[in-house]
Design a protein around this motif. Structure first.
Motif, PDB file in Angstrom:
ATOM      1  N   LEU A 195      -3.020  -6.162   5.503  1.00  0.00           N
ATOM      2  CA  LEU A 195      -3.301  -5.004   4.650  1.00  0.00           C
ATOM      3  C   LEU A 195      -4.668  -4.415   4.974  1.00  0.00           C
ATOM      4  N   ASP A 196      -5.665  -5.279   5.141  1.00  0.00           N
ATOM      5  CA  ASP A 196      -7.016  -4.806   5.451  1.00  0.00           C
ATOM      6  C   ASP A 196      -7.068  -4.137   6.823  1.00  0.00           C
TER       7      ASP A 196
ATOM      8  N   LEU B 277       0.858  -1.183   0.000  1.00  0.00           N
ATOM      9  CA  LEU B 277       0.000   0.000   0.000  1.00  0.00           C
ATOM     10  C   LEU B 277       0.895   1.234   0.000  1.00  0.00           C
ATOM     11  N   VAL B 278       0.611   2.161  -0.902  1.00  0.00           N
ATOM     12  CA  VAL B 278       1.351   3.422  -0.948  1.00  0.00           C
ATOM     13  C   VAL B 278       0.465   4.506  -0.345  1.00  0.00           C
ATOM     14  N   LYS B 279       0.974   5.129   0.708  1.00  0.00           N
ATOM     15  CA  LYS B 279       0.199   6.136   1.423  1.00  0.00           C
ATOM     16  C   LYS B 279       1.113   7.300   1.783  1.00  0.00           C
ATOM     17  N   ASP B 280       0.720   8.498   1.377  1.00  0.00           N
ATOM     18  CA  ASP B 280       1.527   9.696   1.636  1.00  0.00           C
ATOM     19  C   ASP B 280       2.953   9.517   1.130  1.00  0.00           C
TER      20      ASP B 280
ATOM     21  N   ALA C 107      -7.814  -0.111   7.734  1.00  0.00           N
ATOM     22  CA  ALA C 107      -8.849   0.299   8.694  1.00  0.00           C
ATOM     23  C   ALA C 107      -8.237   1.066   9.864  1.00  0.00           C
ATOM     24  N   ASP C 108      -7.003   1.541   9.655  1.00  0.00           N
ATOM     25  CA  ASP C 108      -6.284   2.334  10.665  1.00  0.00           C
ATOM     26  C   ASP C 108      -5.961   1.550  11.920  1.00  0.00           C
ATOM     27  N   PHE C 109      -5.709   0.245  11.756  1.00  0.00           N
ATOM     28  CA  PHE C 109      -5.248  -0.575  12.882  1.00  0.00           C
ATOM     29  C   PHE C 109      -3.809  -0.225  13.203  1.00  0.00           C
TER      30      PHE C 109
END
Length: 214
Positions: A204-205, A189-192, A209-211
């Motif tokens: 990943l899931d 996952l690419v984030k920021d 979900a901000d875990f």
């Protein structure tokens, strides 16, 4: 009988978080793999004398054997896919041996040092460092003087760096804290503008979900 030995105590970093995410079966599999890496890492006359959960205790008559074992084990763990990092503590001194068990302050100090080590760190006492002076190709880095629980005198601690050829290491799954080989896992996952690698779709899931592991 009392004798001087080098003691290495090594623990899996993030074992509780990994168990919470993946369950007991995965935890047992990790420990089995851990013991395989321990056997592979043992150098010279170094031997395992005890295992409690995800913690192992190793001793050697020659301090250099413990130092090389700790470095090997650390590097093997940091390069292993679907595995955790290790943090280790090392000390040298007298122990009393009886019926295969060891007793004495040296063991307690090694345990306290291990608890101060961070992910991927091999931390040793100055007493141990004096026993291996000039025998390693890399120099130990001083990390400070510490007051250890139930130990009268303050103790200077040092980090034993990994050999240069040990790098680079694998990225870490931010959920279960296991190492992920990008060539063996397609979950990313690419984030920021930052890439996160995951051992499974489950992690990943959870991350999506901000875990966050505690």
């Amino acid at each position: 009988m009392e004798r001087d030995v080098a003691i290495l105590m090594a623990d899996l970093t993030g074992y509780t978080a990994m168990t919470d995410v993946h369950g007991g079966a995965s935890a047992a599999k990790i420990v089995d793999k851990y013991m395989q890496l321990v056997d592979k890492a043992c150098f010279g006359n170094c031997k395992v004398i005890q295992r409690i959960g995800d913690q192992v205790v190793m001793i050697a008559d020659q301090a250099i054997d413990i130092a090389l074992t700790a470095q090997r084990l650390n590097c093997l763990a940091l390069k292993e896919h679907d595995f955790l990092a290790i943090h280790s503590g090392i000390h040298y001194g007298p122990v009393f041996e009886q019926n295969g068990n060891l007793f004495g302050t040296t063991i307690n100090v090694a345990s306290r040092i291990m608890n101060l080590a961070k992910r991927g760190q091999v931390v040793c006492s100055e007493v141990f460092l004096n026993e291996i002076q000039g025998l390693l190709p890399v120099e130990a880095k001083p990390i400070g003087t510490f007051k250890l629980k139930n130990v009268a005198a303050d103790i200077a601690l040092f980090e034993l760096p990994n050999p240069i050829e040990a790098t680079p290491f694998l990225p870490i799954d931010p959920v279960c804290l296991m190492h992920v080989d990008p060539a063996k896992s397609s979950f990313i996952l690419v984030k920021d503008d930052q890439s996160f690698h995951f051992c499974s779709k489950h992690c990943l899931d959870l991350f999506s979900a901000d875990f966050r592991p505690e």
